[in-house]
Design a protein around this motif. Structure first.
Motif, PDB file in Angstrom:
ATOM      1  N   PRO A  16       0.835  -1.201   0.000  1.00 30.18           N
ATOM      2  CA  PRO A  16       0.000   0.000   0.000  1.00 30.18           C
ATOM      3  C   PRO A  16       0.869   1.251   0.000  1.00 30.18           C
ATOM      4  O   PRO A  16       1.958   1.260   0.555  1.00 30.18           O
ATOM      5  CB  PRO A  16      -0.798  -0.107   1.310  1.00 30.18           C
ATOM      6  N   GLN A  17       0.376   2.292  -0.665  1.00 31.44           N
ATOM      7  CA  GLN A  17       1.131   3.534  -0.710  1.00 31.44           C
ATOM      8  C   GLN A  17       1.168   4.165   0.654  1.00 31.44           C
ATOM      9  O   GLN A  17       0.185   4.189   1.379  1.00 31.44           O
ATOM     10  CB  GLN A  17       0.513   4.496  -1.710  1.00 31.44           C
ATOM     11  N   ARG A  18       2.311   4.677   1.005  1.00 29.40           N
ATOM     12  CA  ARG A  18       2.523   5.301   2.306  1.00 29.40           C
ATOM     13  C   ARG A  18       3.024   6.707   2.073  1.00 29.40           C
ATOM     14  O   ARG A  18       3.843   6.940   1.199  1.00 29.40           O
ATOM     15  CB  ARG A  18       3.578   4.494   3.071  1.00 29.40           C
ATOM     16  N   VAL A  19       2.529   7.620   2.850  1.00 34.35           N
ATOM     17  CA  VAL A  19       3.060   8.974   2.796  1.00 34.35           C
ATOM     18  C   VAL A  19       4.427   8.918   3.441  1.00 34.35           C
ATOM     19  O   VAL A  19       4.557   8.586   4.610  1.00 34.35           O
ATOM     20  CB  VAL A  19       2.153   9.969   3.561  1.00 34.35           C
ATOM     21  N   SER A  20       5.457   9.173   2.670  1.00 33.25           N
ATOM     22  CA  SER A  20       6.808   9.103   3.194  1.00 33.25           C
ATOM     23  C   SER A  20       7.359  10.500   3.380  1.00 33.25           C
ATOM     24  O   SER A  20       7.438  11.278   2.434  1.00 33.25           O
ATOM     25  CB  SER A  20       7.713   8.326   2.233  1.00 33.25           C
ATOM     26  N   ILE A  21       7.758  10.802   4.601  1.00 33.60           N
ATOM     27  CA  ILE A  21       8.304  12.126   4.839  1.00 33.60           C
ATOM     28  C   ILE A  21       9.684  12.265   4.219  1.00 33.60           C
ATOM     29  O   ILE A  21      10.172  13.373   4.060  1.00 33.60           O
ATOM     30  CB  ILE A  21       8.345  12.468   6.338  1.00 33.60           C
ATOM     31  N   ALA A  22      10.314  11.146   3.845  1.00 35.06           N
ATOM     32  CA  ALA A  22      11.641  11.229   3.238  1.00 35.06           C
ATOM     33  C   ALA A  22      11.598  11.982   1.918  1.00 35.06           C
ATOM     34  O   ALA A  22      12.591  12.576   1.504  1.00 35.06           O
ATOM     35  CB  ALA A  22      12.197   9.819   3.034  1.00 35.06           C
ATOM     36  N   ASN A  23      10.467  11.981   1.241  1.00 27.81           N
ATOM     37  CA  ASN A  23      10.333  12.654  -0.044  1.00 27.81           C
ATOM     38  C   ASN A  23       9.989  14.128   0.082  1.00 27.81           C
ATOM     39  O   ASN A  23       9.864  14.821  -0.921  1.00 27.81           O
ATOM     40  CB  ASN A  23       9.257  11.964  -0.889  1.00 27.81           C
ATOM     41  N   TYR A  24       9.806  14.604   1.290  1.00 29.47           N
ATOM     42  CA  TYR A  24       9.390  15.983   1.509  1.00 29.47           C
ATOM     43  C   TYR A  24      10.306  16.625   2.543  1.00 29.47           C
ATOM     44  O   TYR A  24      10.210  16.334   3.726  1.00 29.47           O
ATOM     45  CB  TYR A  24       7.928  16.040   1.990  1.00 29.47           C
ATOM     46  N   PRO A  25      11.200  17.510   2.112  1.00 34.45           N
ATOM     47  CA  PRO A  25      12.148  18.100   3.055  1.00 34.45           C
ATOM     48  C   PRO A  25      11.481  18.865   4.188  1.00 34.45           C
ATOM     49  O   PRO A  25      12.042  18.967   5.275  1.00 34.45           O
ATOM     50  CB  PRO A  25      12.998  19.024   2.186  1.00 34.45           C
ATOM     51  N   GLU A  26      10.292  19.391   3.957  1.00 37.23           N
ATOM     52  CA  GLU A  26       9.622  20.146   5.018  1.00 37.23           C
ATOM     53  C   GLU A  26       9.104  19.236   6.129  1.00 37.23           C
ATOM     54  O   GLU A  26       8.711  19.706   7.182  1.00 37.23           O
ATOM     55  CB  GLU A  26       8.496  21.013   4.461  1.00 37.23           C
ATOM     56  N   LEU A  27       9.119  17.943   5.880  1.00 36.40           N
ATOM     57  CA  LEU A  27       8.679  16.987   6.896  1.00 36.40           C
ATOM     58  C   LEU A  27       9.867  16.163   7.375  1.00 36.40           C
ATOM     59  O   LEU A  27       9.999  15.001   7.079  1.00 36.40           O
ATOM     60  CB  LEU A  27       7.623  16.037   6.325  1.00 36.40           C
ATOM     61  N   GLU A  28      10.735  16.800   8.109  1.00 38.57           N
ATOM     62  CA  GLU A  28      11.869  16.071   8.649  1.00 38.57           C
ATOM     63  C   GLU A  28      11.347  15.028   9.631  1.00 38.57           C
ATOM     64  O   GLU A  28      10.254  15.154  10.160  1.00 38.57           O
ATOM     65  CB  GLU A  28      12.809  17.038   9.362  1.00 38.57           C
ATOM     66  N   ALA A  29      12.160  14.002   9.862  1.00 41.33           N
ATOM     67  CA  ALA A  29      11.778  12.999  10.858  1.00 41.33           C
ATOM     68  C   ALA A  29      11.774  13.701  12.215  1.00 41.33           C
ATOM     69  O   ALA A  29      12.792  14.062  12.746  1.00 41.33           O
ATOM     70  CB  ALA A  29      12.755  11.834  10.826  1.00 41.33           C
ATOM     71  N   THR A  30      10.629  13.927  12.742  1.00 36.45           N
ATOM     72  CA  THR A  30      10.476  14.728  13.949  1.00 36.45           C
ATOM     73  C   THR A  30      10.016  13.879  15.109  1.00 36.45           C
ATOM     74  O   THR A  30       9.597  12.731  14.945  1.00 36.45           O
ATOM     75  CB  THR A  30       9.427  15.836  13.723  1.00 36.45           C
ATOM     76  N   ARG A  31      10.052  14.480  16.257  1.00 37.95           N
ATOM     77  CA  ARG A  31       9.517  13.815  17.439  1.00 37.95           C
ATOM     78  C   ARG A  31       8.021  13.578  17.265  1.00 37.95           C
ATOM     79  O   ARG A  31       7.478  12.599  17.753  1.00 37.95           O
ATOM     80  CB  ARG A  31       9.800  14.668  18.668  1.00 37.95           C
ATOM     81  N   GLY A  32       7.346  14.485  16.551  1.00 38.58           N
ATOM     82  CA  GLY A  32       5.922  14.311  16.290  1.00 38.58           C
ATOM     83  C   GLY A  32       5.636  13.020  15.556  1.00 38.58           C
ATOM     84  O   GLY A  32       4.660  12.329  15.849  1.00 38.58           O
ATOM     85  N   GLU A  33       6.493  12.673  14.608  1.00 40.96           N
ATOM     86  CA  GLU A  33       6.318  11.413  13.893  1.00 40.96           C
ATOM     87  C   GLU A  33       6.487  10.235  14.848  1.00 40.96           C
ATOM     88  O   GLU A  33       5.692   9.296  14.836  1.00 40.96           O
ATOM     89  CB  GLU A  33       7.313  11.294  12.745  1.00 40.96           C
ATOM     90  N   ALA A  34       7.510  10.285  15.685  1.00 42.54           N
ATOM     91  CA  ALA A  34       7.746   9.195  16.637  1.00 42.54           C
ATOM     92  C   ALA A  34       6.572   9.066  17.607  1.00 42.54           C
ATOM     93  O   ALA A  34       6.123   7.951  17.910  1.00 42.54           O
ATOM     94  CB  ALA A  34       9.040   9.441  17.402  1.00 42.54           C
TER      95      ALA A  34
END
Length: 106
Positions: A16-34
């Protein structure tokens, strides 16, 4: 070996397609994601519908997202400040809003 590579490619194409933050620099791997992965992902996998509804297609303002988390509605449990601090909730809300923006770009 060639068969394993073909199988891996086939499985990746069917995933299934997943929204990947790796493809969007404005969505760095953040604490919010964790934090989202810890508290929300089980019912809203990657912001998509699962046990709970999709979050990616809901353009709610941050205060309503926070209210939903704190109060809970329907099958969603309430997450009090003893479970998710106000600062953590702000980070989760920012991440959910970012998921919505990314989903709108696709």
């Amino acid at each position: 070996m060639r068969g394993l590579v073909a199988l891996a490619l086939l499985l990746a194409a069917c995933a299934p397609q997943r929204v990947s933050i790796a493809n969007y620099p404005e969505l760095e791997a953040t604490r919010g994601e964790a934090l989202f992965m810890r508290y929300c992902h089980q019912c809203h996998p990657n912001g998509a519908a699962g046990l709970g509804p999709s979050l990616n297609d809901k353009p709610l303002p941050g205060f309503l997202i926070a209210l939903q988390v704190r109060v809970g509605l329907g099958a969603m449990p309430a997450f009090g400040s003893g479970v998710i601090s106000d600062a953590e909730l702000d980070e989760i809300v920012a991440y959910v809003q970012a998921l919505h923006r990314v989903a709108g770009e696709r």
